[in-house]
Design an enzyme around this catalytic site. Structure first.
Site, short mmCIF file in Angstrom:
data_model
loop_
_atom_site.label_atom_id
_atom_site.label_comp_id
_atom_site.label_asym_id
_atom_site.label_seq_id
_atom_site.Cartn_x
_atom_site.Cartn_y
_atom_site.Cartn_z
N THR A 45 0.83 -1.20 0.00
CA THR A 45 0.00 0.00 0.00
C THR A 45 0.86 1.25 0.00
O THR A 45 1.99 1.25 0.49
CB THR A 45 -0.94 0.04 1.22
OG1 THR A 45 -0.16 0.02 2.42
CG2 THR A 45 -1.90 -1.13 1.21
N ASN A 47 0.39 5.00 1.39
CA ASN A 47 -0.49 5.74 2.29
C ASN A 47 -0.44 7.23 2.02
O ASN A 47 0.60 7.78 1.66
CB ASN A 47 -0.10 5.47 3.74
CG ASN A 47 -0.39 4.04 4.16
OD1 ASN A 47 -0.59 3.16 3.32
ND2 ASN A 47 -0.40 3.79 5.45
N GLU A 140 -5.16 4.01 3.07
CA GLU A 140 -4.16 3.08 2.53
C GLU A 140 -4.57 2.68 1.12
O GLU A 140 -5.63 2.10 0.91
CB GLU A 140 -4.04 1.85 3.43
CG GLU A 140 -3.69 2.19 4.88
CD GLU A 140 -3.62 0.95 5.76
OE1 GLU A 140 -2.93 -0.01 5.38
OE2 GLU A 140 -4.27 0.95 6.81
#
Length: 235
Positions: A45, A47, A140
């Site tokens: 991910t 962020n 995320e």
């Protein structure tokens, strides 16, 4: 393809495109997260900071999983940058190998982005992730592309096109991963429709059961590649 959980639709929304209040916009510099996306889930991910002042809508929307489009302004040194030699060679090979989905002939140059930005499909979590017992709301983003390197500190913009499901707790890690994998498939199928694909740029979507498609649709996404708009996070 991922196993379809009970009561989970394979597509989100009408074929004509996002319905109000969508799409939402969000932007910022990619920050480090909890470090578990790649290590525990195999789903990396990127962020973004959650800032109520910049994105006033974010405090009132449900916690859960969303999908849409992400644009990244990767530096020339990054292997996936639009200006890197590796990316240019890959794009040229792909263009020569097959016609584009928008009707272009073999060998036609595809416009993957603009002003240094490349556009990718994405799925994202906004919330607290009950399985991990987070106490701070996070955003995320899982960009649906296999990158050759990290891109912390890079400008990322999001056009959030729709809502997939509410967040929930899980009895184990395998159940969480299975749901996320199905979320990704739902996002890809939904975004591969003409009303959901960006106008003005070509995007690649690996559609479950159909393979990689190069798409250009009718959804207005010009903000994703417009210069000098970091910090805009409204409608």
């Amino acid at each position: 393809m991922a196993h379809q959980p009970p009561n989970r639709p394979p597509l989100i929304g009408d074929p004509s495109g996002p319905a109000p209040p969508y799409p939402f916009r969000m932007s910022g510099l990619v920050i480090s997260g909890f470090g578990r996306g790649s290590k525990e889930l195999g789903i990396p991910t990127a962020n973004l900071p959650v800032d109520d002042a910049q994105t006033p809508w974010i405090s009132s929307i449900p916690s859960g999983v969303y999908f849409g489009w992400a644009s990244l302004n990767l530096p020339a040194s990054h292997p996936d940058s639009l200006t890197s030699s590796a990316a240019a060679a890959a794009a040229a090979a792909a263009a020569a190998a097959a016609p584009g989905e928008d009707g272009g002939g073999a060998g036609e140059q595809r416009q993957r982005g603009g002003n240094g930005f490349a556009v990718y499909p994405m799925v994202m979590s906004i919330g607290y992730n009950p399985f991990y017992k987070n106490t701070v709301r996070s955003a995320e983003v899982h960009v649906l592309h296999r990158f050759g390197a990290d891109f912390y500190g890079v400008e990322m913009r999001l056009l959030i096109a729709g809502f997939i499901r509410e967040e929930k707790d899980y009895s184990g890690l395998e159940a969480l991963i299975a749901d996320i994998e199905f979320d990704c498939e739902v996002a890809k199928r939904s975004l591969a429709r003409e009303g959901w694909a960006p106008s003005g740029v070509d995007v690649e979507v690996d559609v479950p059961g159909e393979g990689v498609k190069v798409l250009r649709g009718s959804l207005e996404c010009g903000w994703l590649i417009r210069p000098d708009e970091l910090g805009e996070g409204g409608k």
